[in-house]
Scaffold this motif. Structure first.
Motif, mmCIF file in Angstrom:
data_model
loop_
_atom_site.group_PDB
_atom_site.id
_atom_site.type_symbol
_atom_site.label_atom_id
_atom_site.label_comp_id
_atom_site.label_asym_id
_atom_site.label_seq_id
_atom_site.Cartn_x
_atom_site.Cartn_y
_atom_site.Cartn_z
ATOM 1 N N GLU A 13 26.102 -40.516 39.737
ATOM 2 C CA GLU A 13 24.971 -41.073 38.988
ATOM 3 C C GLU A 13 25.132 -40.819 37.495
ATOM 4 N N ARG A 14 25.623 -39.617 37.147
ATOM 5 C CA ARG A 14 25.808 -39.294 35.737
ATOM 6 C C ARG A 14 26.853 -40.215 35.093
ATOM 7 N N GLN A 15 27.953 -40.431 35.810
ATOM 8 C CA GLN A 15 28.989 -41.322 35.288
ATOM 9 C C GLN A 15 28.481 -42.750 35.166
ATOM 10 N N LYS A 16 27.649 -43.165 36.146
ATOM 11 C CA LYS A 16 27.102 -44.515 36.102
ATOM 12 C C LYS A 16 26.193 -44.697 34.903
ATOM 13 N N LEU A 17 25.332 -43.683 34.649
ATOM 14 C CA LEU A 17 24.442 -43.751 33.487
ATOM 15 C C LEU A 17 25.237 -43.743 32.188
ATOM 16 N N GLN A 18 26.278 -42.893 32.157
ATOM 17 C CA GLN A 18 27.110 -42.840 30.951
ATOM 18 C C GLN A 18 27.792 -44.168 30.686
ATOM 19 N N LYS A 19 28.286 -44.819 31.757
ATOM 20 C CA LYS A 19 28.938 -46.114 31.602
ATOM 21 C C LYS A 19 27.953 -47.166 31.103
ATOM 22 N N GLU A 20 26.729 -47.134 31.648
ATOM 23 C CA GLU A 20 25.718 -48.092 31.195
ATOM 24 C C GLU A 20 25.384 -47.884 29.726
ATOM 25 N N GLU A 21 25.282 -46.596 29.322
ATOM 26 C CA GLU A 21 24.996 -46.319 27.913
ATOM 27 C C GLU A 21 26.128 -46.809 27.017
ATOM 28 N N GLU A 22 27.370 -46.613 27.460
ATOM 29 C CA GLU A 22 28.506 -47.093 26.669
ATOM 30 C C GLU A 22 28.502 -48.608 26.558
ATOM 31 N N GLU A 23 28.177 -49.297 27.668
ATOM 32 C CA GLU A 23 28.127 -50.754 27.629
ATOM 33 C C GLU A 23 27.024 -51.239 26.707
ATOM 34 N N GLU A 24 25.869 -50.561 26.733
ATOM 35 C CA GLU A 24 24.775 -50.940 25.838
ATOM 36 C C GLU A 24 25.160 -50.727 24.388
ATOM 37 N N GLU A 25 25.866 -49.610 24.114
ATOM 38 C CA GLU A 25 26.300 -49.340 22.749
ATOM 39 C C GLU A 25 27.306 -50.390 22.279
ATOM 40 N N GLU A 26 28.239 -50.769 23.172
ATOM 41 C CA GLU A 26 29.205 -51.818 22.825
ATOM 42 C C GLU A 26 28.504 -53.140 22.555
ATOM 43 N N GLU A 27 27.472 -53.439 23.343
ATOM 44 C CA GLU A 27 26.727 -54.688 23.140
ATOM 45 C C GLU A 27 26.015 -54.675 21.801
ATOM 46 N N ARG A 28 25.421 -53.520 21.433
ATOM 47 C CA ARG A 28 24.743 -53.424 20.135
ATOM 48 C C ARG A 28 25.738 -53.592 18.990
ATOM 49 N N ILE A 29 26.903 -52.967 19.134
ATOM 50 C CA ILE A 29 27.917 -53.098 18.083
ATOM 51 C C ILE A 29 28.388 -54.541 17.971
ATOM 52 N N ARG A 30 28.612 -55.204 19.130
ATOM 53 C CA ARG A 30 29.051 -56.588 19.112
ATOM 54 C C ARG A 30 28.002 -57.490 18.466
ATOM 55 N N GLU A 31 26.739 -57.270 18.784
ATOM 56 C CA GLU A 31 25.672 -58.082 18.187
ATOM 57 C C GLU A 31 25.594 -57.849 16.685
ATOM 58 N N LYS A 32 25.794 -56.587 16.266
ATOM 59 C CA LYS A 32 25.752 -56.294 14.839
ATOM 60 C C LYS A 32 26.895 -56.976 14.104
ATOM 61 N N ILE A 33 28.090 -56.948 14.718
ATOM 62 C CA ILE A 33 29.248 -57.594 14.090
ATOM 63 C C ILE A 33 29.019 -59.099 13.979
ATOM 64 N N GLU A 34 28.512 -59.714 15.048
ATOM 65 C CA GLU A 34 28.249 -61.152 15.010
ATOM 66 C C GLU A 34 27.206 -61.491 13.946
ATOM 67 N N GLU A 35 26.168 -60.644 13.848
ATOM 68 C CA GLU A 35 25.126 -60.885 12.842
ATOM 69 C C GLU A 35 25.696 -60.804 11.440
ATOM 70 N N GLU A 36 26.530 -59.781 11.197
ATOM 71 C CA GLU A 36 27.155 -59.655 9.874
ATOM 72 C C GLU A 36 28.091 -60.815 9.598
ATOM 73 N N HIS A 37 28.791 -61.277 10.640
ATOM 74 C CA HIS A 37 29.709 -62.399 10.473
ATOM 75 C C HIS A 37 28.962 -63.659 10.046
ATOM 76 N N TYR A 38 27.892 -63.980 10.765
ATOM 77 C CA TYR A 38 27.145 -65.194 10.441
ATOM 78 C C TYR A 38 26.427 -65.076 9.098
ATOM 79 N N GLU A 39 26.005 -63.844 8.746
ATOM 80 C CA GLU A 39 25.380 -63.648 7.447
ATOM 81 C C GLU A 39 26.391 -63.861 6.328
#
Length: 605
Positions: A13-39
């Motif tokens: 369960e701990r590894q699963k939660l950690q993986k989900e947190e990492e995926e969420e962090e990657e998604e936030r970073i990807r969204e930020k990069i896309e936002e900066e790109h379009y800006e």
């Protein structure tokens, strides 16, 4: 025992939660990069619109070349996509012709040199192919463009009338002042997305003249301290002059390359003679920006040629975004690009060698991949050194099989037998990247009776990584023979391959194979593609006899070869060799200049 199970569940369960947190962090970073790109795109568009309005107020409405003008400029320059086209422009008397001669390793009085002088000696665009016989010099053509700001050539339409928009790169040679026409040229270069370099030449002459004001002899070796002081003053004054001129015309600041003709000639040509541009531990005292200019020129030209024009880059980016969205919908996940570490590991694992061609055969288990490799290598399935074959998945890791031929081009070929996709061992979600297929020069996709989803994914990934891909349906003789037996004809195909029943069954099998692939590609919204229907033994005979008859890298006279049972074997051989040679030629051009910065072409090393 129960405590151990509980601890294991908690750890899962701990590894699963950690993986989900990492995926969420990657998604936030990807969204930020896309936002900066379009800006950034929006900001650049606003700046370009403001620059357009300012230029319109200053020079009147901007004009774009018509189709006829563009074609006329291409003809006038004798434009050839296999060459790099470098133009040197600027006001009369700023040293354009001397710069061209230096780049071409000629002095101003040498035979074939561009005419130089203190007045405008260039009345029409001069075309000067580089006299070098080795790459990259043999690919470069220099153009000496008539000076701007003269009575013969007005400033207003200088860029368009000279057709400067067709060149791969422009060098703007300036004099003691940064003129209004210089700013107009830079602005037009930015409008047409042409890389531009500002160069101030005759540095040695100006520095020595400055020294003479303090020292009658003006000799460097007699007073090196004075030389360095005058040199730094000249460099800073030149940069300040250009910066002030750009500010006055509301243009962004840009660096100036300070060079001397003779130093540039020695630096440029000695660097290209070594086939690489390395820093010298003991540079010439007179060397200022010559080495940096050479590096930046070749890098910018190759980057522009790699990316073609801005319109094509935008269209490519839009296609990739659409493909990314479609892949998420069809395959249940985003497209993944390999990391630099994965790329380096794949090169090491496949023993990648730039002096060879690397051909991979991929596809579902049981589609005949290993038999195809054996046929291309002129081996039977039971011969020593042959790739292992069978009805189940016998290939568990990528097999590397150098061609046993000892004559070119066979001695340059290495074949790779890739584990079949769609098995429990190898899920198809990340098949292409996990198997490292992005490093190969060419990919052959072997298919079976059906065109599967994994086949479509491989074709799509090949297009994404710009790798030539060929769809091959093998075992044609077996399928055609089975069809003939249904009509009571049990005679071997080789007895009379021209008999009507054989031709009928062959045409039916070929048409059905093409229809299956066409429908499968259409279901995945992919463009149609030819299917090459082949038989292992016929391919082996055709391919190897073709290369045996012609050892000078040309395709053979097919009419002289045995045509018994041939379907698409000849076409496949021709297309495979041609596609591999073209791809390798393109990457070699880029490797010489050591650049290629487009995200989709980082694979070129």
């Amino acid at each position: 025992m129960g405590i151990a199970n509980l601890e294991r569940k908690l750890e899962d369960e701990r590894q699963k939660l950690q993986k989900e947190e990492e995926e969420e962090e990657e998604e936030r970073i990807r969204e930020k990069i896309e936002e900066e790109h379009y800006e950034a795109i929006a900001t650049r568009k606003r700046e370009e619109e403001e620059a357009d309005r300012a230029a319109e107020r200053e020079f009147g409405p901007r004009r774009w070349p018509t189709r006829e003008e563009f074609q006329r400029a291409m003809r006038s320059a004798q434009y050839d996509r296999s060459h790099f086209h470098f133009a040197i422009v600027g006001k009369a008397g700023c040293g354009k012709s001397s710069l061209i001669n230096a780049f071409r390793n000629l002095r101003n009085k040498d035979h074939g040199a561009a005419q130089a002088g203190t007045r405008e000696t260039t009345l029409r665009i001069g075309r000067y192919p580089d006299p070098g016989t080795n790459p990259p010099r043999e690919w470069i053509v220099w153009f000496d463009v008539p000076g701007a700001g003269t009575q013969l050539i007005s400033d207003q339409d200088y860029f368009l009338k000279q057709g400067l928009y067709v060149f791969d790169l422009i060098i703007l040679a300036i004099g003691d002042r940064f003129e209004k026409v210089d700013g107009q040229i830079l602005e037009d270069c930015a409008r047409f997305k042409v890389p531009t370099f500002i160069v101030r030449s005759k540095a040695d002459m100006h520095i020595l003249n400055s020294m003479k004001e303090f020292d009658d002899c003006g000799r460097i070796k007699d007073n090196p301290e004075l030389f360095w002081r005058c040199r730094d003053t000249f460099v800073s004054d030149s940069q300040e002059t250009v910066s002030d001129g750009l500010v006055k015309q509301n243009l962004p600041d840009q660096g100036v390359y300070i060079v001397s003709r003779d130093v540039l000639r020695c630096t440029y040509n000695s660097a290209l003679k070594r086939r690489e541009l390395r820093d010298s531990s003991k540079p010439d005292m007179l060397e200022i920006h010559e080495r940096q200019l050479v590096n930046d020129l070749l890098a910018a030209a190759a980057e522009r040629r790699c990316g073609t024009r801005q319109k094509e880059a935008i269209e490519e980016r839009n296609r990739e975004q659409a493909m990314h969205i479609e892949a998420q919908e069809r395959f249940g996940g985003p497209l993944r690009w390999p990391t630099r570490e994965e790329f380096q590991e794949t090169l090491r694992r496949t023993q990648y060698d730039r002096s060879r061609f690397h051909f991979a055969i991929v596809g579902r288990a049981g589609s005949g991949k290993s038999s195809l490799i054996n046929a291309f290598r002129n081996l039977g399935n039971k011969d020593a050194g042959a790739s292992k074959t069978g009805t189940t998945e016998t290939t568990l890791e990528i097999g590397r099989y150098p061609d046993p031929g000892i004559e070119p081009p066979r001695q340059w070929m290495v074949w790779f037998d890739v584990p079949g996709a769609g098995t429990q061992r190898i899920p198809h979600q990340d098949y292409f990247v996990n198997q490292g297929l992005y490093v190969f020069d060419l990919i052959i996709l072997a298919i079976g009776d059906r065109f599967e989803e994994i086949d479509a994914r491989i074709i799509e990934d090949c297009a994404r990584f710009k790798i030539p891909a060929f769809i091959v349906r093998s075992k044609a003789d077996m399928h055609i023979s089975n069809s003939m037996q249904e009509y009571g004809d049990y005679a071997p195909i080789t007895d009379n391959p021209s008999r009507p029943l054989y031709r009928t069954c062959q045409d039916t099998f070929v048409n059905e194979s093409q229809q299956t692939v066409t429908e499968g590609l259409a279901r995945q919204n992919l463009p149609d593609q030819t299917v090459y229907v082949v038989s292992r033994d016929v391919l082996r005979r055709t391919y190897n006899s073709a290369l045996h008859r012609d050892l000078e890298y040309r395709l053979p006279d097919w009419a002289q070869l045995d045509s018994t049972g041939v379907i698409h074997e000849r076409h496949l051989v021709k297309e495979v060799l041609t596609a591999a040679a073209e791809r390798r030629c393109e990457t070699d051009i880029l490797s010489v200049t050591q650049v290629c910065t487009r995200p989709d072409s980082w694979i070129y090393i």
